[in-house]
Design a protein around this motif. Structure first.
Motif, PDB file in Angstrom:
ATOM      1  N   HIS A  45      -4.330  31.312  14.105  1.00 29.83           N
ATOM      2  CA  HIS A  45      -3.431  32.062  13.227  1.00 29.83           C
ATOM      3  C   HIS A  45      -2.939  31.069  12.179  1.00 29.83           C
ATOM      4  CE1 HIS A  45       0.332  34.859  12.876  1.00 29.83           C
ATOM      5  NE2 HIS A  45      -0.432  34.898  11.805  1.00 29.83           N
ATOM      6  N   THR A  46      -3.446  31.176  10.962  1.00 31.72           N
ATOM      7  CA  THR A  46      -3.122  30.192   9.933  1.00 31.72           C
ATOM      8  C   THR A  46      -1.720  30.404   9.356  1.00 31.72           C
ATOM      9  OG1 THR A  46      -3.933  31.450   8.024  1.00 31.72           O
ATOM     10  CG2 THR A  46      -5.572  30.150   9.261  1.00 31.72           C
ATOM     11  N   GLU A  47      -1.231  29.390   8.669  1.00 26.62           N
ATOM     12  CA  GLU A  47       0.072  29.469   7.997  1.00 26.62           C
ATOM     13  C   GLU A  47       0.075  30.574   6.948  1.00 26.62           C
ATOM     14  OE1 GLU A  47       2.877  28.020   8.714  1.00 26.62           O
ATOM     15  OE2 GLU A  47       2.187  26.513  10.139  1.00 26.62           O
ATOM     16  N   ASN A  48      -1.103  30.935   6.419  1.00 24.91           N
ATOM     17  CA  ASN A  48      -1.234  32.002   5.419  1.00 24.91           C
ATOM     18  C   ASN A  48      -1.418  33.374   6.064  1.00 24.91           C
ATOM     19  OD1 ASN A  48      -0.987  30.188   3.326  1.00 24.91           O
ATOM     20  ND2 ASN A  48      -3.179  29.861   3.162  1.00 24.91           N
ATOM     21  N   ASP A  49      -1.163  33.460   7.393  1.00 23.54           N
ATOM     22  CA  ASP A  49      -1.244  34.709   8.147  1.00 23.54           C
ATOM     23  C   ASP A  49      -2.659  35.270   8.211  1.00 23.54           C
ATOM     24  OD1 ASP A  49       0.039  36.474   9.847  1.00 23.54           O
ATOM     25  OD2 ASP A  49       0.467  37.916   8.256  1.00 23.54           O
ATOM     26  N   GLU A  50      -3.659  34.377   8.238  1.00 23.23           N
ATOM     27  CA  GLU A  50      -5.045  34.776   8.424  1.00 23.23           C
ATOM     28  C   GLU A  50      -5.430  34.483   9.877  1.00 23.23           C
ATOM     29  OE1 GLU A  50      -7.180  33.884   4.258  1.00 23.23           O
ATOM     30  OE2 GLU A  50      -6.366  32.123   5.272  1.00 23.23           O
ATOM     31  N   TRP A  51      -6.435  35.202  10.355  1.00 22.36           N
ATOM     32  CA  TRP A  51      -6.892  35.062  11.738  1.00 22.36           C
ATOM     33  C   TRP A  51      -8.371  34.715  11.761  1.00 22.36           C
ATOM     34  CZ3 TRP A  51      -3.604  35.626  15.932  1.00 22.36           C
ATOM     35  CH2 TRP A  51      -2.329  36.114  15.634  1.00 22.36           C
ATOM     36  N   TYR A  52      -8.740  33.728  12.593  1.00 20.57           N
ATOM     37  CA  TYR A  52     -10.128  33.313  12.769  1.00 20.57           C
ATOM     38  C   TYR A  52     -10.359  33.017  14.235  1.00 20.57           C
ATOM     39  CZ  TYR A  52     -10.031  32.769   7.730  1.00 20.57           C
ATOM     40  OH  TYR A  52      -9.900  33.013   6.386  1.00 20.57           O
ATOM     41  N   ALA A  53     -11.629  32.963  14.619  1.00 22.71           N
ATOM     42  CA  ALA A  53     -11.973  32.620  15.997  1.00 22.71           C
ATOM     43  C   ALA A  53     -13.280  31.835  16.010  1.00 22.71           C
ATOM     44  CB  ALA A  53     -12.101  33.874  16.850  1.00 22.71           C
ATOM     45  N   THR A  54     -13.307  30.812  16.865  1.00 29.16           N
ATOM     46  CA  THR A  54     -14.518  30.024  17.097  1.00 29.16           C
ATOM     47  C   THR A  54     -14.642  29.788  18.595  1.00 29.16           C
ATOM     48  OG1 THR A  54     -13.472  27.823  17.064  1.00 29.16           O
ATOM     49  CG2 THR A  54     -14.168  28.733  14.923  1.00 29.16           C
ATOM     50  N   SER A  55     -15.763  29.237  18.978  1.00 28.30           N
ATOM     51  CA  SER A  55     -15.884  28.747  20.346  1.00 28.30           C
ATOM     52  C   SER A  55     -14.737  27.763  20.562  1.00 28.30           C
ATOM     53  CB  SER A  55     -17.225  28.040  20.519  1.00 28.30           C
ATOM     54  OG  SER A  55     -17.252  27.357  21.751  1.00 28.30           O
ATOM     55  N   ASP A  56     -14.160  27.755  21.749  1.00 25.99           N
ATOM     56  CA  ASP A  56     -13.048  26.845  22.021  1.00 25.99           C
ATOM     57  C   ASP A  56     -13.522  25.465  22.457  1.00 25.99           C
ATOM     58  OD1 ASP A  56     -10.340  26.122  22.263  1.00 25.99           O
ATOM     59  OD2 ASP A  56     -10.337  26.576  24.397  1.00 25.99           O
ATOM     60  N   ILE A  57     -14.801  25.301  22.684  1.00 29.47           N
ATOM     61  CA  ILE A  57     -15.327  24.045  23.195  1.00 29.47           C
ATOM     62  C   ILE A  57     -15.942  23.238  22.059  1.00 29.47           C
ATOM     63  CG2 ILE A  57     -16.875  22.978  24.881  1.00 29.47           C
ATOM     64  CD1 ILE A  57     -14.612  24.737  26.095  1.00 29.47           C
ATOM     65  N   CYS A  58     -15.415  22.025  21.838  1.00 30.31           N
ATOM     66  CA  CYS A  58     -15.952  21.121  20.815  1.00 30.31           C
ATOM     67  C   CYS A  58     -17.407  20.816  21.142  1.00 30.31           C
ATOM     68  CB  CYS A  58     -15.130  19.827  20.773  1.00 30.31           C
ATOM     69  SG  CYS A  58     -15.759  18.615  19.591  1.00 30.31           S
ATOM     70  N   THR A  59     -18.241  20.776  20.135  1.00 33.30           N
ATOM     71  CA  THR A  59     -19.667  20.532  20.342  1.00 33.30           C
ATOM     72  C   THR A  59     -19.976  19.060  20.608  1.00 33.30           C
ATOM     73  OG1 THR A  59     -20.014  20.335  17.945  1.00 33.30           O
ATOM     74  CG2 THR A  59     -20.355  22.521  18.950  1.00 33.30           C
ATOM     75  N   HIS A  60     -18.978  18.200  20.576  1.00 36.86           N
ATOM     76  CA  HIS A  60     -19.204  16.775  20.819  1.00 36.86           C
ATOM     77  C   HIS A  60     -19.060  16.407  22.287  1.00 36.86           C
ATOM     78  CE1 HIS A  60     -17.523  12.519  20.881  1.00 36.86           C
ATOM     79  NE2 HIS A  60     -18.791  12.361  20.576  1.00 36.86           N
ATOM     80  N   GLU A  61     -17.877  16.637  22.865  1.00 38.75           N
ATOM     81  CA  GLU A  61     -17.617  16.185  24.236  1.00 38.75           C
ATOM     82  C   GLU A  61     -16.994  17.262  25.117  1.00 38.75           C
ATOM     83  OE1 GLU A  61     -18.210  13.387  26.003  1.00 38.75           O
ATOM     84  OE2 GLU A  61     -19.271  12.432  24.358  1.00 38.75           O
ATOM     85  N   GLN A  62     -17.202  18.520  24.779  1.00 36.63           N
ATOM     86  CA  GLN A  62     -16.754  19.625  25.628  1.00 36.63           C
ATOM     87  C   GLN A  62     -15.234  19.700  25.810  1.00 36.63           C
ATOM     88  OE1 GLN A  62     -19.275  21.859  26.587  1.00 36.63           O
ATOM     89  NE2 GLN A  62     -20.350  20.522  25.203  1.00 36.63           N
TER      90      GLN A  62
END
Length: 104
Positions: A31-48
């Motif tokens: 939830h951004t400061e500009n009141d926008e909403w996004y979603a990604t995988s929660d697991i970093c692709t580097h070290e999980q």
């Protein structure tokens, strides 16, 4: 595509990240400061590591992994700075009234 209710708008403060589950997948809901909403995988692709750990690190449209400082564009999933080399999976977010949905 399946639309899954994952939160209400009051559950995630502006500038914060919340871990939600869509099916069996852990998803970071932003939830951004500009009141926008996004979603990604929660697991970093580097070290999980979880990007949502302790509310996450979010600056504008950039999420930073707590483990090694890798940074991602939350809109596209693209790597902004290493050590990650692979982008994050992204999901469409729909807000209807006070309900927040992720399409998977």
């Amino acid at each position: 595509m399946v639309k899954v209710k994952v939160a209400t708008t009051s559950e995630v403060e502006k500038g914060k990240v919340k871990q939600v589950k869509v099916g069996e997948e852990l998803v970071a809901l932003y939830h951004t400061e500009n009141d926008e909403w996004y979603a990604t995988s929660d697991i970093c692709t580097h070290e999980q590591c979880n990007l949502s750990y302790e509310g996450g690190r979010l600056q504008g449209l950039v999420a930073e992994c707590d483990c090694h400082g890798g940074r991602f564009d939350i809109k596209t999933g693209a790597v902004i700075s290493p050590p990650p080399m692979e982008p994050l999976k992204t999901f469409k977010v729909v807000v209807e009234g006070q309900d927040v949905f992720v399409e998977a």
